[in-house]
Scaffold this motif. Structure first.
Motif, PDB file in Angstrom:
ATOM      1  N   VAL A 165       0.572  -1.159  -0.217  1.00 12.56           N
ATOM      2  CA  VAL A 165      -0.130  -0.234  -0.171  1.00 12.56           C
ATOM      3  C   VAL A 165       0.574   1.105   0.284  1.00 12.56           C
ATOM      4  O   VAL A 165       0.274   2.276  -0.950  1.00 12.56           O
ATOM      5  N   LEU A 225      -5.970   3.917   6.049  1.00 11.88           N
ATOM      6  CA  LEU A 225      -5.665   2.702   6.433  1.00 11.88           C
ATOM      7  C   LEU A 225      -4.674   2.370   7.277  1.00 11.88           C
ATOM      8  O   LEU A 225      -3.687   1.619   6.908  1.00 11.88           O
ATOM      9  N   PHE A 266      -2.315  -1.254   7.068  1.00 12.68           N
ATOM     10  CA  PHE A 266      -2.238  -1.125   6.480  1.00 12.68           C
ATOM     11  C   PHE A 266      -0.990  -1.449   5.394  1.00 12.68           C
ATOM     12  O   PHE A 266      -1.161  -1.343   4.182  1.00 12.68           O
ATOM     13  N   ALA A 309       0.363  -4.036   3.189  1.00 15.29           N
ATOM     14  CA  ALA A 309      -0.451  -4.685   2.988  1.00 15.29           C
ATOM     15  C   ALA A 309      -0.197  -4.640   1.844  1.00 15.29           C
ATOM     16  O   ALA A 309      -0.300  -4.096   0.702  1.00 15.29           O
ATOM     17  N   PRO A 321      -2.147  -5.047  -2.965  1.00 20.17           N
ATOM     18  CA  PRO A 321      -3.534  -4.886  -2.365  1.00 20.17           C
ATOM     19  C   PRO A 321      -4.338  -6.397  -2.703  1.00 20.17           C
ATOM     20  O   PRO A 321      -5.229  -5.854  -2.095  1.00 20.17           O
ATOM     21  N   GLN A 324      -4.651  -8.270  -0.539  1.00 17.87           N
ATOM     22  CA  GLN A 324      -4.726  -8.354   1.058  1.00 17.87           C
ATOM     23  C   GLN A 324      -6.164  -7.147   0.701  1.00 17.87           C
ATOM     24  O   GLN A 324      -6.527  -7.213   2.839  1.00 17.87           O
ATOM     25  N   LEU A 325      -6.813  -6.394   0.424  1.00 19.83           N
ATOM     26  CA  LEU A 325      -7.523  -5.591   0.630  1.00 19.83           C
ATOM     27  C   LEU A 325      -9.077  -5.921  -0.152  1.00 19.83           C
ATOM     28  O   LEU A 325      -8.848  -6.446  -0.924  1.00 19.83           O
ATOM     29  N   SER A 326      -9.606  -5.037   0.964  1.00 16.11           N
ATOM     30  CA  SER A 326     -11.064  -5.780   0.404  1.00 16.11           C
ATOM     31  C   SER A 326     -11.235  -4.237  -0.871  1.00 16.11           C
ATOM     32  O   SER A 326     -10.404  -3.295  -1.094  1.00 16.11           O
ATOM     33  N   MET A 366     -11.317  -0.807   0.168  1.00 14.84           N
ATOM     34  CA  MET A 366      -9.985   0.184   0.965  1.00 14.84           C
ATOM     35  C   MET A 366      -8.685   0.007  -0.561  1.00 14.84           C
ATOM     36  O   MET A 366      -8.246   0.774  -0.367  1.00 14.84           O
ATOM     37  N   ALA A 367      -9.029  -1.084  -1.449  1.00  9.04           N
ATOM     38  CA  ALA A 367      -8.374  -1.065  -2.348  1.00  9.04           C
ATOM     39  C   ALA A 367      -8.944   0.702  -3.316  1.00  9.04           C
ATOM     40  O   ALA A 367      -7.709   1.565  -3.551  1.00  9.04           O
ATOM     41  N   ALA A 388      -6.941   3.322  -1.252  1.00 12.35           N
ATOM     42  CA  ALA A 388      -5.301   3.319  -1.734  1.00 12.35           C
ATOM     43  C   ALA A 388      -4.960   4.421  -2.327  1.00 12.35           C
ATOM     44  O   ALA A 388      -4.186   4.997  -3.004  1.00 12.35           O
TER      45      ALA A 388
END
Length: 244
Positions: free
Chosen positions: A90, A117, A120, A123, A125, A127-129, A132-133, A136
């Motif tokens: 991220v 975030l 994270f 983390a 991508p 691993q993200l919802s 969340m993506a 970012a």
């Protein structure tokens, strides 16, 4: 208020098909201007023209005196999908503009905190919802410290609750960083909830069929009667333009 961007499109064609006709608007400091219309009416094309990614049209795009040309990228673009580099974290995705040199880690962290975030940073991508993506991706769009952020239906792929949270995030970022937003959407409620001005485009070729001034301060109540009245007007204009 000082003008940051003025877009005037007299005609835009794709081959033998006219996409846009007689569309003009200006974006001023700390404003959210929403371009609302049905799919295929040329909204995303207008955003690409405003970004300088498409110059094959009759008209002009002018940057106002308030635009700071010394900035790395005074106008930044966030796409419909996050488009994160899957092999980067991220933090690395957010600072990707400085790829090949040392990114501003303090600024990256500030943006990570601003979009919610924290924790994270490392983390990937995968691993993200979806929400969340997209957070970012918005942080990456802000990394260049732009004055104008162009958003192309950035919440269309997330669920309704995540969409509302991301809408609130946009308003928070305006207050935090003093940016202006040019938003493309086909969601009437979203346009009216976020927008200070809403430009309603009719079916192809996209033409301005209404300009709605949303004279409500933020935060707004989604059920506000003023928004309901404006929604009725927007629907009537879209029906009249055979866009619905």
């Amino acid at each position: 208020m000082s003008i940051l961007l003025n877009v005037k499109v007299e005609e835009k064609w794709f081959g033998a098909s006219k996409v846009l006709e007689d569309v003009e608007f200006s974006l001023v400091e700390r404003q959210v201007l929403a371009l609302l219309g049905p799919s295929g009416c040329g909204k995303s094309t207008l955003l690409r023209i405003a970004a300088g990614l498409d110059d094959d049209f009759r008209g002009q795009v002018r940057r106002g005196d308030a635009i700071d040309a010394r900035r790395q990228a005074p106008i930044s673009y966030v796409f419909q999908e996050p488009r994160l580099m899957p092999w980067l974290t991220v933090a690395e995705n957010i600072g990707f503009l400085d790829s090949g040199r040392q990114p501003d880690r303090a600024w990256v962290q500030d943006l990570i905190d601003a979009v919610g975030l924290t924790g994270f940073e490392q983390a990937l991508p995968k691993q993200l919802s979806g929400g969340m993506a997209q957070r970012a991706a918005i942080a990456r769009g802000l990394y260049s410290r732009p004055q104008v952020l162009l958003l192309d239906e950035p919440f269309s792929a997330v669920d309704a609750f995540t969409r509302m949270a991301l809408q609130q995030l946009v308003l928070d970022l305006i207050g935090r960083y003093g940016i202006s937003i040019l938003l493309v959407t086909h969601d009437i409620d979203e346009a009216l909830y976020l927008g200070d001005e809403v430009i309603v485009l009719g079916a192809r070729p996209g033409r301005v069929c209404a300009r709605l001034d949303v004279a409500l301060a933020h935060p707004r109540a989604r059920g506000d009667a003023v928004l309901g009245e404006l929604k009725e007007r927007a629907l009537a204009e879209l029906h009249g333009a055979h866009a619905l």
